[in-house]
Design an enzyme around this catalytic site. Structure first.
Site, mmCIF file in Angstrom:
data_model
loop_
_atom_site.group_PDB
_atom_site.id
_atom_site.type_symbol
_atom_site.label_atom_id
_atom_site.label_comp_id
_atom_site.label_asym_id
_atom_site.label_seq_id
_atom_site.Cartn_x
_atom_site.Cartn_y
_atom_site.Cartn_z
ATOM 1 N NE ARG A 16 -1.874 -2.324 3.224
ATOM 2 C CZ ARG A 16 -2.249 -2.820 4.390
ATOM 3 N NH1 ARG A 16 -3.415 -2.490 4.917
ATOM 4 N NH2 ARG A 16 -1.456 -3.653 5.059
ATOM 5 C CD GLU A 164 -6.302 -8.558 10.387
ATOM 6 O OE1 GLU A 164 -5.818 -7.572 9.818
ATOM 7 O OE2 GLU A 164 -6.214 -8.745 11.610
ATOM 8 N NE ARG A 450 49.345 42.938 -8.894
ATOM 9 C CZ ARG A 450 48.892 43.303 -7.708
ATOM 10 N NH1 ARG A 450 47.918 42.627 -7.121
ATOM 11 N NH2 ARG A 450 49.409 44.332 -7.088
HETATM 12 C C1 UD1 Z 1 -1.833 -6.033 11.208
HETATM 13 C C2 UD1 Z 1 -2.838 -6.901 12.009
HETATM 14 C C3 UD1 Z 1 -4.079 -6.054 12.303
HETATM 15 C C4 UD1 Z 1 -3.665 -4.795 13.072
HETATM 16 C C5 UD1 Z 1 -2.604 -4.021 12.326
HETATM 17 C C6 UD1 Z 1 -2.071 -2.914 13.216
HETATM 18 C C7 UD1 Z 1 -2.531 -9.213 11.259
HETATM 19 C C8 UD1 Z 1 -3.082 -10.299 10.438
HETATM 20 N N1 UD1 Z 1 -3.207 -8.059 11.224
HETATM 21 O O1 UD1 Z 1 -2.462 -5.718 9.993
HETATM 22 O O2 UD1 Z 1 -5.015 -6.807 13.062
HETATM 23 O O3 UD1 Z 1 -4.831 -3.983 13.281
HETATM 24 O O4 UD1 Z 1 -1.487 -4.871 11.968
HETATM 25 O O5 UD1 Z 1 -1.189 -2.062 12.555
HETATM 26 O O6 UD1 Z 1 -1.535 -9.383 11.913
HETATM 27 N N2 UD1 Z 1 4.887 -8.819 8.062
HETATM 28 C C9 UD1 Z 1 5.845 -9.793 7.926
HETATM 29 N N3 UD1 Z 1 5.575 -10.890 7.165
HETATM 30 C C10 UD1 Z 1 4.385 -11.057 6.541
HETATM 31 C C11 UD1 Z 1 3.411 -10.075 6.687
HETATM 32 C C12 UD1 Z 1 3.679 -8.961 7.462
HETATM 33 O O7 UD1 Z 1 6.929 -9.680 8.483
HETATM 34 O O8 UD1 Z 1 4.221 -12.096 5.875
HETATM 35 C C13 UD1 Z 1 5.200 -7.633 8.869
HETATM 36 C C14 UD1 Z 1 5.154 -6.341 8.079
HETATM 37 O O9 UD1 Z 1 6.431 -6.035 7.547
HETATM 38 C C15 UD1 Z 1 4.679 -5.321 9.113
HETATM 39 C C16 UD1 Z 1 3.887 -6.150 10.107
HETATM 40 O O10 UD1 Z 1 4.233 -7.498 9.877
HETATM 41 O O11 UD1 Z 1 5.759 -4.708 9.766
HETATM 42 C C17 UD1 Z 1 2.393 -5.960 9.938
HETATM 43 O O12 UD1 Z 1 2.024 -6.324 8.635
HETATM 44 P P1 UD1 Z 1 0.919 -5.538 7.804
HETATM 45 O O13 UD1 Z 1 0.780 -6.166 6.500
HETATM 46 O O14 UD1 Z 1 1.197 -4.091 7.854
HETATM 47 O O15 UD1 Z 1 -0.383 -5.845 8.675
HETATM 48 P P2 UD1 Z 1 -1.716 -5.022 8.751
HETATM 49 O O16 UD1 Z 1 -2.529 -5.301 7.554
HETATM 50 O O17 UD1 Z 1 -1.440 -3.622 9.072
HETATM 51 CA CA CA Z 2 0.366 -2.444 9.207
#
Ligand code: UD1
Ligand code: CA
Length: 494
Positions: A16, A164, A450
């Protein structure tokens, strides 16, 4: 307080953000956002595991820099970003690694919530311990909860699950209590619940958040801390959220320095990075930027539109308006500008003065020395009490190599002098204005290079008379018939 291991999730790309750069590398107040989360983990936990994926080498090199002062970090890789549940799973072996104290509880942090404070995390750890919970969850209430996981509670207000955004029903979407992404979890429960996860959801991912529902189903204790400071809980998924967090962080940093005794005439336009240190009674005018690891002493004045990056300033230094300083050292009571540029390796010793339109690079200006106007000093070593005249240039580059200029104590360099490096000017020597110096000047010598001046008596009026004569001849030529005919043809053609 319970001793815990921390797991920071930082493997995602952050779709995003619409960026080529991994999300956690995006900067907040001059540091990558993941730096803040790891720094927090280090402050409260006994050991830190960071889960990396996208651009892991770059993130790793930032976290392993000696200057961070971080204790050793365990870095594990998540090769495919299958969700937050899968990310934490990668930390399992590292948490049990020999040589590490095995903690029974884990603090889990999202890598994209850099505003979270130590106090809040300590409150969470305390609640977890006091309530003997297997999972303790941090939540907050948002006016616009879009994008966050919603906290679903039962009739007795007990937490049932996290849904979610993309999986939520209309009714669930209306809930304003959200999951912050910060948890304390009993280690054995954590990994047994992660083994149970299934990617049966809108995103086809393994959700860490499903562990709540698993704990509830197993009738284990789930505890919650609801944080009232909403801004602390902000996660960064989009550039818009990044911009909001940046503003909050900048305001927090300014607040700290105002409290510490720094004057800011217009805090809203004063930009101070996380790594900056400022001494008491220093005054910052509007639109000043202090970046990187800049350290500023007491009683300095920095005027408007000046930008300092990775600089060290002593006490009582004055930086006038519109200066750019990068990697420079300016000692006590020295002054710079207006409109000056100090590039890496510029060193101004005590009381030295650099004036308008002066540039220094890899050059030291000794104690009490001055370069007041329109000058370039590159690859130069300049002693004490030296006067560098207006328009002096050290010609340090011959198209192939950079060469050094040495100017010893007490030298006077006249205006519009070029010093062709390598060259040195001995102690107390004088270089006459307009000289091009190609050979070393011995101490106490007067160097002059100069052409000698010639004065032609009456030459000025003779020159004027000659000019008048030439103008008359031109006019006559233009008004001749041949010329008229030509211009006539031209007129027709247009
Ligand atoms: C996540 C939470 C959501 C919460 C929100 C708060 C889950 C499923 N959802 O959603 O409930 O309200 O954070 O900000 O956990 N990451 C990894 N590996 C992955 C996916 C993500 O390391 O496979 C890391 C990302 O780099 C990031 C963090 O986990 O730092 C959160 O991931 P992100 O995709 O931002 O989760 P949200 O959709 O924000
Ligand atoms: Ca997030």
């Amino acid at each position: 307080m319970k001793r815990v291991s921390a797991v920071v999730m930082a493997a995602g790309l952050g779709k995003r953000m619409h960026s080529k750069k991994a999300k956690v590398l995006h900067q907040v107040a001059g540091r990558p956002m993941v730096w803040y989360v790891v720094s927090l983990a280090q402050q409260v936990a006994d050991s830190t595991v960071v889960v990396l994926g996208h651009q892991s080498d770059e993130v790793r090199s930032i976290l392993e820099q000696r200057e961070t002062g971080f204790r050793p970090i365990n870095i594990v890789l998540q090769t495919k970003q299958l969700g937050t549940g899968d990310a934490v799973k990668q930390a399992r072996a590292a948490l049990r690694k020999r040589g590490n104290p095995v903690m029974n509880h884990c603090l889990i942090l999202n890598g994209d919530t850099p505003l979270l404070t130590k106090q809040t995390v300590c409150d969470l750890l305390q609640r977890h311990e006091a309530e003997k919970a297997v999972v303790t969850l941090l939540t907050t209430e948002l006016d616009n909860p879009q994008g966050y996981g919603r906290v679903v509670r039962g009739e007795g207000q007990q937490v049932l699950k996290i849904v979610e955004d993309s999986d939520a029903s209309t009714k669930e979407r209306a809930l304003r209590e959200v999951n912050v992404g910060t948890y304390v979890v009993e280690r054995k429960f954590l990994f047994s619940s992660l083994d149970q996860l299934e990617p049966k959801n809108a995103q086809g991912e393994y959700y860490l958040t499903d562990m709540i529902e698993i704990a509830v189903a197993r009738r284990l204790r789930v505890s919650v801390v609801k944080e009232s400071n909403v801004t602390e809980c902000l996660g960064i998924n989009t550039r818009e959220q990044l911009a909001v967090v940046e503003q909050v962080m900048r305001q927090r940093i300014r607040g700290k320095w105002l409290f510490e005794g720094v004057t800011m005439y217009d805090p809203a336009t004063t930009v101070i990075d996380e790594g900056v240190v400022i001494g008491r009674d220093t005054v910052l005018y509007p639109h000043v930027s202090l970046e990187g690891e800049t350290k500023i002493g007491e009683d300095c004045v920095i005027r408007s539109h000046s930008r300092l990056k990775d600089c060290v300033l002593g006490e009582g230094v004055v930086i006038e308006d519109c200066c750019v300083l990068d990697g420079a050292v300016v000692e006590d009571w020295a002054s710079v500008g207006p409109f000056a540029r100090l590039r890496p390796g510029a060193v101004l010793r005590k009381g030295a003065k650099v004036g308008n339109f002066v540039e220094l690079k890899n050059a030291e200006l000794g104690q009490g020395s001055k370069a007041n106007h329109l000058t370039y000093l590159g690859d130069a070593q300049i002693g004490q009490m030296v006067n560098i005249g207006a328009g002096t240039i050290t010609c340090n580059y011959d198209g192939f190599r950079k060469e050094k200029t040495v100017i010893e104590d007490g030298v006077f360099i006249g205006s519009d002098t070029q010093l062709i490096a390598p060259v040195s000017i001995g102690k107390g020597a004088v270089v006459a204005a307009g000289s091009t110096i190609t050979r070393d000047v011995p101490a106490d010598a007067l160097a002059l290079s100069r052409p000698e001046q010639v004065n032609r008596i009456g030459g000025a009026s003779r020159r004027q008379a000659l000019h008048a004569h030439q103008s008359r001849a031109e006019l006559k030529k233009k008004s001749s018939p041949k010329h008229e005919k030509k211009s006539g043809t031209l007129k027709k053609a247009t």
